[in-house]
Structures are given as structure tokens and as C-alpha cells.
Design a protein around this motif. Structure first.
Motif, PDB file in Angstrom:
ATOM      1  N   PHE A  52      39.217  33.091   9.661  1.00 34.50           N
ATOM      2  CA  PHE A  52      40.570  33.451  10.112  1.00 34.50           C
ATOM      3  C   PHE A  52      40.675  34.976  10.227  1.00 34.50           C
ATOM      4  N   PRO A  53      39.941  35.598  11.158  1.00 31.25           N
ATOM      5  CA  PRO A  53      39.874  37.062  11.177  1.00 31.25           C
ATOM      6  C   PRO A  53      41.189  37.748  11.512  1.00 31.25           C
ATOM      7  N   GLU A  54      42.074  37.081  12.211  1.00 31.45           N
ATOM      8  CA  GLU A  54      43.341  37.706  12.602  1.00 31.45           C
ATOM      9  C   GLU A  54      44.501  37.220  11.739  1.00 31.45           C
ATOM     10  N   ALA A  55      44.213  36.487  10.686  1.00 35.12           N
ATOM     11  CA  ALA A  55      45.262  35.940   9.825  1.00 35.12           C
ATOM     12  C   ALA A  55      45.315  36.700   8.503  1.00 35.12           C
ATOM     13  N   GLU A  56      46.438  36.580   7.837  1.00 34.94           N
ATOM     14  CA  GLU A  56      46.587  37.085   6.480  1.00 34.94           C
ATOM     15  C   GLU A  56      46.207  35.961   5.520  1.00 34.94           C
ATOM     16  N   VAL A  57      45.346  36.253   4.560  1.00 34.23           N
ATOM     17  CA  VAL A  57      44.904  35.266   3.578  1.00 34.23           C
ATOM     18  C   VAL A  57      45.554  35.576   2.239  1.00 34.23           C
ATOM     19  N   TYR A  58      46.334  34.626   1.745  1.00 30.78           N
ATOM     20  CA  TYR A  58      46.983  34.742   0.433  1.00 30.78           C
ATOM     21  C   TYR A  58      46.398  33.680  -0.495  1.00 30.78           C
ATOM     22  N   TYR A  59      45.902  34.114  -1.628  1.00 30.32           N
ATOM     23  CA  TYR A  59      45.341  33.180  -2.602  1.00 30.32           C
ATOM     24  C   TYR A  59      46.455  32.477  -3.352  1.00 30.32           C
ATOM     25  N   ALA A  60      46.445  31.149  -3.380  1.00 25.77           N
ATOM     26  CA  ALA A  60      47.424  30.364  -4.133  1.00 25.77           C
ATOM     27  C   ALA A  60      47.040  30.408  -5.603  1.00 25.77           C
ATOM     28  N   ALA A  61      47.683  31.277  -6.356  1.00 23.11           N
ATOM     29  CA  ALA A  61      47.250  31.593  -7.721  1.00 23.11           C
ATOM     30  C   ALA A  61      47.313  30.408  -8.662  1.00 23.11           C
ATOM     31  N   LYS A  62      48.128  29.402  -8.348  1.00 24.81           N
ATOM     32  CA  LYS A  62      48.250  28.280  -9.267  1.00 24.81           C
ATOM     33  C   LYS A  62      46.939  27.543  -9.473  1.00 24.81           C
ATOM     34  N   ALA A  63      45.971  27.723  -8.561  1.00 23.90           N
ATOM     35  CA  ALA A  63      44.676  27.066  -8.720  1.00 23.90           C
ATOM     36  C   ALA A  63      43.918  27.613  -9.922  1.00 23.90           C
ATOM     37  N   ASN A  64      44.018  28.914 -10.158  1.00 22.45           N
ATOM     38  CA  ASN A  64      43.345  29.542 -11.305  1.00 22.45           C
ATOM     39  C   ASN A  64      43.915  30.946 -11.454  1.00 22.45           C
ATOM     40  N   THR A  65      44.648  31.182 -12.538  1.00 24.07           N
ATOM     41  CA  THR A  65      45.323  32.472 -12.718  1.00 24.07           C
ATOM     42  C   THR A  65      44.577  33.418 -13.652  1.00 24.07           C
ATOM     43  N   ALA A  66      43.319  33.141 -13.944  1.00 22.90           N
ATOM     44  CA  ALA A  66      42.573  34.047 -14.813  1.00 22.90           C
ATOM     45  C   ALA A  66      42.605  35.459 -14.221  1.00 22.90           C
ATOM     46  N   ARG A  67      42.874  36.452 -15.056  1.00 22.99           N
ATOM     47  CA  ARG A  67      43.016  37.816 -14.581  1.00 22.99           C
ATOM     48  C   ARG A  67      41.801  38.300 -13.789  1.00 22.99           C
ATOM     49  N   PRO A  68      40.552  38.021 -14.217  1.00 20.16           N
ATOM     50  CA  PRO A  68      39.417  38.478 -13.411  1.00 20.16           C
ATOM     51  C   PRO A  68      39.385  37.857 -12.016  1.00 20.16           C
ATOM     52  N   VAL A  69      39.860  36.627 -11.876  1.00 22.15           N
ATOM     53  CA  VAL A  69      39.910  35.984 -10.565  1.00 22.15           C
ATOM     54  C   VAL A  69      40.915  36.695  -9.668  1.00 22.15           C
ATOM     55  N   LEU A  70      42.105  36.944 -10.201  1.00 19.79           N
ATOM     56  CA  LEU A  70      43.136  37.620  -9.423  1.00 19.79           C
ATOM     57  C   LEU A  70      42.681  39.007  -8.997  1.00 19.79           C
ATOM     58  N   ALA A  72      39.541  40.133  -8.706  1.00 19.90           N
ATOM     59  CA  ALA A  72      38.419  40.064  -7.764  1.00 19.90           C
ATOM     60  C   ALA A  72      38.919  39.776  -6.355  1.00 19.90           C
ATOM     61  N   LEU A  73      39.856  38.844  -6.221  1.00 15.46           N
ATOM     62  CA  LEU A  73      40.357  38.495  -4.899  1.00 15.46           C
ATOM     63  C   LEU A  73      41.220  39.611  -4.320  1.00 15.46           C
ATOM     64  N   ALA A  74      42.022  40.256  -5.156  1.00 12.39           N
ATOM     65  CA  ALA A  74      42.812  41.388  -4.675  1.00 12.39           C
ATOM     66  C   ALA A  74      41.901  42.504  -4.183  1.00 12.39           C
ATOM     67  N   ASP A  75      40.812  42.748  -4.895  1.00 13.54           N
ATOM     68  CA  ASP A  75      39.852  43.769  -4.476  1.00 13.54           C
ATOM     69  C   ASP A  75      39.191  43.417  -3.148  1.00 13.54           C
ATOM     70  N   GLU A  76      39.042  42.127  -2.873  1.00  5.98           N
ATOM     71  CA  GLU A  76      38.453  41.681  -1.613  1.00  5.98           C
ATOM     72  C   GLU A  76      39.433  41.807  -0.448  1.00  5.98           C
ATOM     73  N   GLY A  77      40.720  42.003  -0.762  1.00  6.73           N
ATOM     74  CA  GLY A  77      41.724  42.143   0.282  1.00  6.73           C
ATOM     75  C   GLY A  77      42.707  41.005   0.379  1.00  6.73           C
ATOM     76  N   ALA A  78      42.595  40.022  -0.493  1.00  4.46           N
ATOM     77  CA  ALA A  78      43.511  38.883  -0.457  1.00  4.46           C
ATOM     78  C   ALA A  78      44.887  39.276  -0.965  1.00  4.46           C
ATOM     79  N   GLY A  79      45.919  38.689  -0.372  1.00  2.00           N
ATOM     80  CA  GLY A  79      47.228  38.712  -0.987  1.00  2.00           C
ATOM     81  C   GLY A  79      47.278  37.597  -2.026  1.00  2.00           C
ATOM     82  N   ILE A  80      48.357  37.546  -2.786  1.00  8.00           N
ATOM     83  CA  ILE A  80      48.499  36.534  -3.824  1.00  8.00           C
ATOM     84  C   ILE A  80      49.813  35.793  -3.629  1.00  8.00           C
ATOM     85  N   GLU A  81      49.739  34.465  -3.644  1.00  5.06           N
ATOM     86  CA  GLU A  81      50.939  33.618  -3.578  1.00  5.06           C
ATOM     87  C   GLU A  81      51.216  33.059  -4.955  1.00  5.06           C
ATOM     88  N   CYS A  82      52.423  33.295  -5.457  1.00  7.14           N
ATOM     89  CA  CYS A  82      52.800  32.894  -6.809  1.00  7.14           C
ATOM     90  C   CYS A  82      53.845  31.796  -6.751  1.00  7.14           C
TER      91      CYS A  82
END
Length: 437
Positions: A52-70, A72-82
Motif C-alpha cells: 500500500f505505497p500510497e496509503a497511510e498504515v496505522y497499527y491496530a494496537a489492541k493486537a499487542n500493546t507491548a511498548r517495544p512493539v509500539l 518499533a512500528l512507530a520507528d518504521e513510520g506506522a501510525g497507531i490506532e488506539c
């Protein structure tokens, strides 16, 4: 097959995990133990972003809210959906008073430090206290978007003085998913009725900054459900064009996530490129940016659950293998009849014949079972690995029967970090006033 495809396969099977490393982790940290590989999480995100190169990707945090996961994904450029105030507090700067209280109590700061402009708050029938937190955090973090699924919630936000960014969640009347309990798109609980959405969006512009539309078909969508996903996206495209014709300038149309993963070894991985192409085609021409919210897809196959065999009981023509993990550790089998592949990773397991056994946990419920599995003939003291446990594993762990929740570690290359320490019985009872002892 390209080198990138070899390095980043579409699915990681349970057999791909190093049995030797899993045994070492169990020796060091005990069991039950959740293990999550951050490198695999990053690979999964990059595959999604590439599709999805032209889309915004938001990670659905409810799947796993461990701080290192959040992080790592934020560092990759993901937004976060809470989905809750608690998840918002994990990814945004929480109240100073709470931070000071945590510091005095010796607790680590649970925040991931994501910018408000990269966070969506998507609640369902949010309690008053959750809205209070969301409005306060929105004041401190400009750019936070609050997704609303009922006209009542718009009124409740206005009563709190909120006039910021709003995304309207719509019920498209189309649902799909791995179980009827997660087919949200056709459930009246979720979102405003489709035929009222355009008028509500237009009316809301008098009080808020309406920036998006949102819908979600369900969770664990696989190949056979993709027609429902395409129908949902098509309806959202039609709605977006109607709303935009009313001079509402939408920033994005969020078509949710729910991208499935294969839980059984004979199931094929999702053809993500084909899904992405079908999604773009179904949405059609809109001024807004497409947004997607993967959760399970990013973390499921990045995690395993380790548990020890404590009992082997012959029963009729078969055997019941008792393990330390149960429905309090991994709730999905009891809740959804979900299948999680199992593997005996004990040192000499490969030299034993396979045997079909029933694997059951320690909770006094008939539902506390992981089902029937073919395993290298289990013995007391063996170590079993339960696959695809990175999504909705630890997040659904609970203290039923006064059982402490398990530990969780993350792998980052050769490094191992404790994401959640193992709870004790003292942790279970800590919320109870001492004068009731």
C-alpha cells in the motif's frame, strides 16, 4: 523469487522458530512465556507498506500493546490506532501526575512517545472517563484524531469543549472475519448507519474538524472473505465522494484492517499485493488518502507462547496432555474455537514418534483446551511452543482463578528484553484493600 521475498516470506511458520533458542528462553525466563520477534514485526510492516505505497498504515494496537512493539512500528513510520484510553496513554504522553506516581512506585514509563498527529483514537461506546482522557490528551497533542461511531458521542465530546479532529465511523452493512464474534462491519454496535453518515458528517463540520471516514469489516479476513472487503471499500468510496461533494474536505478514508494470517500449516498466506490492488480499485477516485489498520497481520506470526507439560494422562484410546498455559494465558481457543499450531520443542523430540493428543490447561472449565494436536509423543517436563501467538495472546490474558499473568519477552536480533515481567499472586491481590484481608 527475489532475494527480498526469501528474506521476508509472507508467513512465518511455527517450524521456522529455532527450538534451541526457545528452550534457552524458557530456561532463562520460565513458562508460560510469550516470545515476540521484533525483526519479524518490522518485516511484516514493510511488506504491508510496500503493498500500500500510497496509503497511510496505522497499527491496530489492541493486537499487542507491548511498548517495544509500539516503538518499533512507530520507528518504521506506522501510525497507531488506539481503541481505549489505556492504549492512548501507552502511546502518548500521559498526565504528569500519573508519570510522577509511576516513578515513585518504581514502575517503568509505559509510553511509546508517538506524535499525536500519528494517532487515531477509535473507541466503541466510550465510557465517560475514557472521553475525559482522550479530550485532555488531544489538548496536549495537537493532531490527534478521535473516531466517533454515534451521534451521541459527538454531543458528549462537544459537552467537554472538544472541537478538534473527528473521523466518522460508518456501519457499511458488510461484515466478514474468522468468527461471527468479530464480523464487526454488519453489527449495529459499530458505527453510524450508512444511510445517515453523509448528513451527519456535514452537520458535524459546524462543531468539529471532520477529517476522515472509517469502516472495518471484521478480524482475520482471509481469501474467502475478500469479496466482503471489496464491497465495504466500494461503499466507502461512494460515501467519500458524496461527503466530498458537500464541501467536506476529507484527509483520509480508513477501510480498517482485519487482514488474516494462516493459523494452520496447510493454509496459504494472504496475497497482500492482490488485496491491495483490489482495495484501490474498489475505492475508486477520491480526493482523500486511503488508510488501513493492520493489527494481527503485523504481529501474529512474530510471536509464540511457550508452556511446559505437567501431566500426561491416558484416557481411553487417547491421552490428555496437561500444560501450564490455559484459557487465562491464551483465550482465543476458548473464545473463538481458534486453532493454534503446536510443536514439541524438547531436545529429543525429533527422535520420538508423533501422537495425536488433547492439550488442556489448568483451569476448571471444559473450554480450557487447545484442542487435538499431533505432537512428538509428549512427556512430563517437555516444552511446547504454540504458534501465531503474537496477536491477541497476552492482550487477552486474564487473572481468572486468581492466576497471575505470564511473562513476555521480545527478541531484537540477538538481544532479549523483558516486555512484561511475570505476575505474582501478590500482584493479583494488590488492588484489594488491606482492611478486607
Amino acid at each position: 523469487m527475489s532475494a527480498a521475498t526469501v528474506r521476508n516470506p509472507a508467513v512465518r511458520r511455527l517450524a521456522d522458530w529455532s527450538a534451541e533458542r526457545l528452550r534457552a528462553l524458557a530456561d532463562d525466563h520460565g513458562t508460560p512465556l510469550y516470545v515476540l520477534d521484533l525483526d519479524r514485526v518490522r518485516q511484516n510492516y514493510r511488506r504491508m507498506a510496500d503493498a500500500f505505497p500510497e496509503a497511510e498504515v496505522y497499527y491496530a494496537a489492541k493486537a499487542n500493546t507491548a511498548r517495544p512493539v509500539l516503538r518499533a512500528l512507530a520507528d518504521e513510520g506506522a501510525g497507531i490506532e488506539c481503541a481505549s484510553a489505556g492504549e492512548l496513554a501507552r502511546v502518548l504522553d500521559a498526565r504528569e501526575a500519573q508519570c510522577a506516581s509511576d516513578a515513585r512506585a518504581g514502575r517503568d514509563d509505559p509510553r511509546a512517545g508517538v506524535a499525536g498527529s500519528r494517532v487515531h483514537y477509535t473507541a466503541v461506546n466510550p465510557p465517560d472517563r475514557d472521553l475525559d482522557v482522550a479530550v485532555r490528551l488531544a489538548d496536549d497533542h495537537p493532531g490527534l484524531t478521535i473516531t466517533v461511531g454515534a451521534a451521541d458521542t459527538l454531543d458528549r465530546l462537544a459537552e467537554r469543549g472538544y472541537d478538534g479532529r473527528i473521523c466518522l465511523r460508518v456501519n457499511p452493512g458488510v461484515g466478514a472475519g474468522h468468527h461471527e464474534k468479530v464480523a464487526t462491519g454488519a453489527d449495529a454496535k459499530f458505527g453510524v448507519p450508512y444511510d445517515r453518515a453523509a448528513d451527519l458528517a456535514e452537520d458535524a463540520t459546524a462543531r468539529f474538524e471532520v477529517v476522515g471516514l472509517h469502516a472495518h469489516a471484521g478480524s482475520g479476513i482471509s481469501g474467502e472473505d475478500l469479496s466482503a472487503h471489496r464491497e465495504l471499500v466500494s461503499r466507502m468510496g461512494d460515501l467519500a465522494r458524496e461527503v466530498e461533494s458537500q464541501d467536506v474536505e476529507l484527509e483520509f478514508v480508513d477501510v480498517g484492517g482485519g487482514f488474516g494470517v494462516p493459523y494452520r500449516p496447510d493454509e496459504d498466506p494472504l496475497d497482500l499485493d492482490a488485496v491491495a490492488a483490489a482495495t484501490r480499485e474498489a475505492l475508486g477516485e477520491v480526493d482523500a488518502t486511503l488508510a488501513v489498520e493492520p493489527g494481527r497481520y503485523l504481529v501474529a506470526d512474530a510471536g509464540v507462547l511457550l508452556t511446559a507439560v505437567n501431566t500426561v494422562k491416558e484416557a481411553g484410546d487417547g491421552a490428555v496432555v496437561g500444560v501450564g498455559a490455559g484459557m487465562t494465558t491464551l483465550a482465543r481457543p476458548a473464545l473463538y474455537d481458534a486453532h493454534h499450531e503446536m510443536r514439541n520443542v524438547s531436545a529429543d523430540a525429533e527422535r520420538r514418534p508423533d501422537r495425536e493428543v488433547t492439550v488442556a490447561g489448568p483451569v476448571c472449565e471444559s473450554a480450557d483446551t487447545f484442542g487435538d494436536h499431533w505432537l512428538a509423543d509428549p512427556e512430563r517436563g517437555d516444552l511446547l511452543a504454540i504458534g501465531n501467538s503474537g496477536a491477541y495472546g497476552y492482550e487477552m490474558a486474564n487473572q481468572y482463578n486468581s492466576r497471575p499473568r505470564p511473562a513476555s519477552v521480545v527478541l531484537d536480533g540477538d538481544d532479549v528484553r523483558v516486555a512484561r515481567r511475570r505476575e505474582t499472586i501478590a500482584d493479583v491481590t494488590a488492588v484489594e484493600p488491606e482492611d478486607q484481608a
